[in-house]
Design an enzyme around this catalytic site. Structure first.
Site, short mmCIF file in Angstrom:
data_model
loop_
_atom_site.label_atom_id
_atom_site.label_comp_id
_atom_site.label_asym_id
_atom_site.label_seq_id
_atom_site.Cartn_x
_atom_site.Cartn_y
_atom_site.Cartn_z
N ARG A 1 -10.36 0.70 8.05
CA ARG A 1 -9.76 -0.35 8.89
C ARG A 1 -10.86 -1.21 9.98
O ARG A 1 -10.14 -2.78 10.00
CB ARG A 1 -8.55 -0.68 9.43
CG ARG A 1 -6.93 -1.21 9.01
CD ARG A 1 -6.10 -1.00 9.98
NE ARG A 1 -4.54 -1.58 10.02
CZ ARG A 1 -3.97 -0.44 9.54
NH1 ARG A 1 -3.83 0.01 8.50
NH2 ARG A 1 -2.60 -2.07 8.91
N LYS B 1 0.51 -0.99 0.07
CA LYS B 1 -0.03 0.01 0.17
C LYS B 1 1.33 1.21 0.15
O LYS B 1 0.72 2.26 -0.94
CB LYS B 1 -1.07 -0.13 1.23
CG LYS B 1 -2.14 -1.05 1.86
CD LYS B 1 -2.79 -1.31 2.87
CE LYS B 1 -1.88 -1.03 3.35
NZ LYS B 1 -1.40 -2.26 4.07
N ARG C 1 -1.05 -8.83 13.49
CA ARG C 1 -1.22 -7.74 11.89
C ARG C 1 -1.96 -8.79 11.27
O ARG C 1 -2.95 -8.30 10.85
CB ARG C 1 -0.45 -7.21 11.54
CG ARG C 1 0.13 -6.38 13.16
CD ARG C 1 1.82 -5.76 11.83
NE ARG C 1 1.83 -5.26 11.39
CZ ARG C 1 3.14 -5.33 10.34
NH1 ARG C 1 4.34 -6.30 10.89
NH2 ARG C 1 3.15 -4.16 9.15
N ARG D 1 10.99 -0.77 11.98
CA ARG D 1 9.38 -0.90 11.85
C ARG D 1 9.22 -1.70 13.48
O ARG D 1 9.56 -3.09 13.02
CB ARG D 1 8.05 -1.22 11.27
CG ARG D 1 8.07 0.19 11.42
CD ARG D 1 6.74 0.09 9.83
NE ARG D 1 5.93 -0.91 10.09
CZ ARG D 1 5.24 -0.86 9.46
NH1 ARG D 1 4.30 0.64 8.11
NH2 ARG D 1 3.51 -1.41 10.00
P1 AP5 Z 1 5.07 -1.58 1.95
O1 AP5 Z 1 4.51 -0.60 0.81
O2 AP5 Z 1 5.73 -0.92 2.96
O3 AP5 Z 1 3.28 -2.51 3.00
P2 AP5 Z 1 2.03 -1.63 2.94
O4 AP5 Z 1 0.63 -2.52 2.52
O5 AP5 Z 1 1.82 -0.44 3.27
O6 AP5 Z 1 2.64 -2.57 4.68
P3 AP5 Z 1 2.47 -1.64 6.16
O7 AP5 Z 1 3.34 -2.78 6.72
O8 AP5 Z 1 2.69 -0.49 5.86
O9 AP5 Z 1 0.84 -2.98 6.15
P4 AP5 Z 1 0.51 -2.52 7.94
O10 AP5 Z 1 -1.00 -2.17 7.63
O11 AP5 Z 1 0.69 -3.42 8.79
O12 AP5 Z 1 0.67 -0.87 8.43
P5 AP5 Z 1 0.49 0.54 8.47
O13 AP5 Z 1 1.63 1.45 8.81
O14 AP5 Z 1 -0.98 0.45 8.04
O15 AP5 Z 1 5.37 -3.08 0.98
C1 AP5 Z 1 6.14 -4.32 2.10
C2 AP5 Z 1 7.07 -4.13 1.83
O16 AP5 Z 1 7.72 -4.37 0.58
C3 AP5 Z 1 8.29 -3.18 2.07
O17 AP5 Z 1 9.62 -2.97 1.96
C4 AP5 Z 1 8.49 -2.60 0.00
O18 AP5 Z 1 9.55 -2.26 -0.10
C5 AP5 Z 1 8.03 -4.21 -0.08
N1 AP5 Z 1 7.22 -3.90 -1.49
C6 AP5 Z 1 6.46 -3.15 -2.08
N2 AP5 Z 1 5.68 -3.83 -3.06
C7 AP5 Z 1 6.65 -4.80 -3.54
C8 AP5 Z 1 6.71 -5.75 -4.56
N3 AP5 Z 1 5.95 -5.62 -5.70
N4 AP5 Z 1 7.50 -6.76 -4.67
C9 AP5 Z 1 8.67 -7.37 -3.47
N5 AP5 Z 1 8.69 -6.29 -3.04
C10 AP5 Z 1 7.48 -5.39 -2.80
O19 AP5 Z 1 0.11 0.34 10.38
C11 AP5 Z 1 0.73 -0.13 10.97
C12 AP5 Z 1 -0.27 0.17 12.91
O20 AP5 Z 1 -0.33 1.39 13.06
C13 AP5 Z 1 -1.29 -1.29 12.81
O21 AP5 Z 1 -1.26 -2.79 13.24
C14 AP5 Z 1 -2.05 -0.47 13.90
O22 AP5 Z 1 -1.69 -0.96 14.90
C15 AP5 Z 1 -2.05 0.98 13.42
N6 AP5 Z 1 -3.01 1.55 12.58
C16 AP5 Z 1 -2.55 2.34 11.83
N7 AP5 Z 1 -4.19 2.41 10.46
C17 AP5 Z 1 -5.31 2.22 11.66
C18 AP5 Z 1 -6.10 2.34 11.22
N8 AP5 Z 1 -7.06 3.02 10.34
N9 AP5 Z 1 -6.85 1.94 12.28
C19 AP5 Z 1 -6.23 1.60 13.36
N10 AP5 Z 1 -5.13 0.94 13.56
C20 AP5 Z 1 -4.85 1.58 12.57
MG MG Z 2 2.68 1.14 4.86
#
Ligand code: AP5
Ligand code: MG
Length: 188
Positions: free
Chosen positions: A89, A14, A145, A134
């Protein structure tokens, strides 16, 4: 205004794809995960509370993220559109988002869902753990997660399916290949 929800499990890409989309379409990127990590970095009261949940792989309360999103929308009313990343979410967040946009005469144009198998998600996040700092990218928390995603977040897809706004995309391939698939949806 084109408002897009970028949807998918942890590690689906994402954040990576949001960067590509905002460059090409000049949308404002609203990532609740990034906002929360920023609060944690600044050791605000909200950040300290969020950290205990994030470090267990649990979602933070709906009202916290809804409040942050509302603030950011109101500060960017001149934007061409928003790309929502990691929000909504829960179904309650989706309903709150629809309502706050409707009050501004706005709406979600589409939800783009990145589909990636569990093992690939895990590999990507364990690889990222070596590159970024992270605290939630450990094997145990990644699994938690993904469980949270399956139980609380997947129903959000149905919310947008009912509105005929849901588009599923194969999230496996190079970053460029996945971006081209997203572009086909956004340009349709
Ligand atoms: P990346 O692009 O970082 O993936 P992502 O989908 O953004 O993954 P996240 O880990 O950020 O998702 P998340 O939903 O767990 O975290 P968030 O920050 O929202 O890619 C991942 C890796 O893969 C990278 O190294 C990238 O380079 C690589 N990659 C990407 N595309 C690729 C490809 N095509 N091929 C190969 N490699 C690739 O949330 C974190 C925490 O915050 C949650 O657990 C929760 O506690 C809290 N939180 C956040 N939002 C909310 C909400 N709305 N409600 C409640 N709690 C929330
Ligand atoms: Mg992310």
């Amino acid at each position: 205004m084109q408002n897009i929800v970028l949807f998918g499990p942890p590690g689906a890409g994402k954040g990576t794809q949001a960067e590509n989309i905002i460059k090409k379409y000049q949308l404002v990127h609203l990532s609740t995960g990034d906002m929360l990590r920023n609060e944690m970095k600044n050791q605000t009261e909200l950040g300290l509370k969020a950290k205990t949940l994030i470090d267990q792989g649990l979602l933070v309360p709906d009202e916290v993220v809804i409040g942050m999103i509302k603030n950011q929308i109101n500060q960017n009313l001149q934007a061409k559109g928003f790309i929502f990343d990691g929000f909504p979410r829960t179904v309650a967040q989706a309903e709150a988002l629809d309502k706050m946009l409707a009050e501004l005469n706005l709406s979600i144009h589409s939800m783009v869902a990145l589909e990636v198998p569990f093992n690939t998600l895990k590999q990507r996040l364990l690889q990222r753990a070596k590159e970024l700092n992270r605290t939630d990218d450990t094997e145990e928390i990644i699994e938690k997660r993904i469980q949270e995603y399956n139980s609380k977040t997947l129903p959000v897809a149905d919310h947008y399916k009912k509105q005929n706004k849901f588009y599923s995309i194969d999230g496996v391939g190079t970053v460029q290949e996945v971006f081209e698939r997203i572009e086909r949806v956004l340009q349709a």
